[in-house]
Design a protein around this motif. Structure first.
Motif, PDB file in Angstrom:
ATOM      1  N   VAL A   1      -7.240  -5.663   0.867  1.00  0.00           N
ATOM      2  CA  VAL A   1      -8.122  -4.587   0.410  1.00  0.00           C
ATOM      3  C   VAL A   1      -9.033  -5.094  -0.702  1.00  0.00           C
ATOM      4  O   VAL A   1      -8.774  -6.137  -1.318  1.00  0.00           O
TER       5      VAL A   1
ATOM      6  N   ASP B   1      -7.649   0.889  -3.622  1.00  0.00           N
ATOM      7  CA  ASP B   1      -7.468   0.999  -2.170  1.00  0.00           C
ATOM      8  C   ASP B   1      -5.996   1.002  -1.768  1.00  0.00           C
ATOM      9  O   ASP B   1      -5.650   1.434  -0.662  1.00  0.00           O
TER      10      ASP B   1
ATOM     11  N   THR C   1       0.837  -1.201   0.000  1.00  0.00           N
ATOM     12  CA  THR C   1       0.000   0.000   0.000  1.00  0.00           C
ATOM     13  C   THR C   1       0.873   1.253   0.000  1.00  0.00           C
ATOM     14  O   THR C   1       2.087   1.191   0.239  1.00  0.00           O
TER      15      THR C   1
ATOM     16  N   ALA D   1       0.933   3.324   2.204  1.00  0.00           N
ATOM     17  CA  ALA D   1       1.422   3.493   3.571  1.00  0.00           C
ATOM     18  C   ALA D   1       2.558   2.531   3.894  1.00  0.00           C
ATOM     19  O   ALA D   1       3.085   2.542   5.010  1.00  0.00           O
TER      20      ALA D   1
ATOM     21  N   ASP E   1      -3.790   2.872  -2.941  1.00  0.00           N
ATOM     22  CA  ASP E   1      -3.268   4.229  -3.035  1.00  0.00           C
ATOM     23  C   ASP E   1      -3.506   5.054  -1.781  1.00  0.00           C
ATOM     24  O   ASP E   1      -2.979   6.161  -1.654  1.00  0.00           O
ATOM     25  N   ASP E   2      -4.305   4.545  -0.861  1.00  0.00           N
ATOM     26  CA  ASP E   2      -4.604   5.274   0.377  1.00  0.00           C
ATOM     27  C   ASP E   2      -3.356   5.301   1.261  1.00  0.00           C
ATOM     28  O   ASP E   2      -2.792   4.255   1.590  1.00  0.00           O
ATOM     29  N   GLU E   3      -2.922   6.491   1.644  1.00  0.00           N
ATOM     30  CA  GLU E   3      -1.723   6.628   2.467  1.00  0.00           C
ATOM     31  C   GLU E   3      -1.999   6.421   3.951  1.00  0.00           C
ATOM     32  O   GLU E   3      -1.066   6.432   4.762  1.00  0.00           O
ATOM     33  N   THR E   4      -3.257   6.230   4.324  1.00  0.00           N
ATOM     34  CA  THR E   4      -3.602   5.938   5.712  1.00  0.00           C
ATOM     35  C   THR E   4      -3.359   4.466   5.993  1.00  0.00           C
ATOM     36  O   THR E   4      -3.837   3.601   5.239  1.00  0.00           O
TER      37      THR E   4
END
Length: 401
Positions: free
Chosen positions: A357, A362, A311, A313, A364-367
């Protein structure tokens, strides 16, 4: 030096550098004298059930942990994992009316092969890589990552307790009790000293692995002339071998020759883990190269290990659409070659984790994913695992075209 350690051939990869060799010798001597964890009768019963899979009249659901933690192996947690496994097996059976052999990837899955012997820390220092609780601790410190032979005794004891729990009647929602059985346990046969110490004599003059009724050899350790295949060839248990996208027909033929020379149904399972992007070309080429010999093994799909991504993150994850795509292609290819799709091999959790995911977007979400509890690789949560099983069930009963 113990005789147990001398049994291990030199060509052994992915083995810990124990360093505390005297401690290891004492641990292996103790394990050699302890009772078998599983009986020869249990291994024979599983082999008979797998023979029905080999003949195309049953299906395997194998599911559980990536790297099982000692702290996650209490009786309550073992019961939760077994219940989750049975839920998936029951679902497949209800949708297909095909009998399911249930094999847990728990109660012994305490060691993991790794691609790098070292882990780089954010401060630039490095520590030995985590190889599973049977070897060292997950905490990223030099002390925790030191291989400790005494952990092998803890692995044995927790497996013993887990097996006792799986045999114990427990109340259900109704008025009757049920036993979480037949729940066969399994793990990767990675730690050669441990496996050799738990070999026991069988009634046919040979030996069987008493650590679990079903053992598999990983993609990194399946060299036909190396020690892990030597171990698998020497035992009477049913065994599995992971097969990646670069496996050739010659590679698999050598495995068939070594592990199932008599072509006994149920003896050998080939667990395909090629990735959604490669299975469509790699698996047909492999089966074409094997020809009639492909029917000498059970074929299962592991749609997890070829589909690992990262991810934004920085967490390892898997995309559910990739997992589903690999399952779809596996069934399609097997049917096109006149072969039975024999089962699913999943890394899954009994809890609502968020390690895999839903779609590529999904990633690409940095969280950071909020409930990421795996000690190593990402697992499916129950809803995701159910979606995979539902797809497999629909493919298993789809009419031939």
């Amino acid at each position: 030096m113990s005789n147990t350690r001398l049994l291990i051939p030199s060509r052994a990869v992915q083995q810990p550098d124990w360093t505390r060799w005297d401690d290891l010798d004492r641990v292996l001597a103790e394990l050699s004298g302890r009772p078998a964890l599983v009986s020869e009768e249990t291994t024979a019963a599983l082999r008979e059930e797998l023979a029905f899979v080999a003949r195309g009249t049953a299906f395997v659901v194998q599911a559980g942990d990536c790297a099982e933690l000692f702290s996650d192996s209490t009786p309550e947690r073992i019961r939760a994992k077994a219940t989750a496994l049975h839920t998936l097996g029951d679902l497949f059976e209800s949708l297909t009316k095909i009998p399911v052999v249930r094999i847990g990837r728990f109660a012994g899955q305490y060691a993991k092969p790794r691609s790098n012997p070292w882990e780089q820390l954010p401060d630039g220092s490095r520590v030995p890589v985590y190889r599973g609780d049977a070897v060292n601790g997950a905490e990223p410190t030099a002390a925790a990552r030191q291989p400790d032979p005494h952990r092998l005794l803890r692995a044995y004891e927790l497996t013993r307790q887990a097996l006792a729990e799986l045999r114990t009647p427990r109340p259900t929602a109704g008025t009757v009790t049920s036993v979480l059985a037949p729940t066969y346990i399994s793990h990767e046969a990675l730690l050669l000293e441990y496996e050799h110490a738990l070999l026991r004599s069988d009634t046919h003059g040979g030996r069987y692995a008493s650590s679990a009724p079903f053992l598999w050899i990983g993609e990194r350790t399946r060299q036909p002339d190396h020690a892990h295949i030597d171990l698998a060839a020497a035992i009477s248990n049913p065994v599995g071998v992971k097969v990646g996208p670069d496996a050739s027909a010659a590679d698999v033929t050598a495995l068939l020759d070594r592990l199932n020379p008599a072509a006994r149904p149920g003896r050998l399972t080939l667990i395909v883990r090629m990735g959604a992007q490669r299975i469509g070309t790699a698996l047909p080429a492999l089966l074409d190269g094997l020809g009639p010999r492909a029917a000498e093994a059970i074929w299962m799909t592991d749609p997890m290990h070829g589909n690992t991504r990262t991810t934004a993150a920085g967490q390892k994850s898997r995309v559910l659409t990739d997992v589903l795509a690999e399952v779809q292609t596996f069934f399609t290819v097997m049917r096109a070659h006149g072969l039975h799709a024999g089962g699913l091999h999943l890394e899954s959790a009994p809890d609502d984790v968020t390690e895999c995911v839903a779609s590529p977007a999904d990633l690409d979400d940095e969280t950071p994913l909020p409930r990421y509890e795996s000690a190593c690789d990402p697992r499916l949560n129950p809803a995701q695992a159910e979606e995979v099983v539902r797809l497999a069930a629909s493919l298993a009963v789809a009419p031939a075209t």
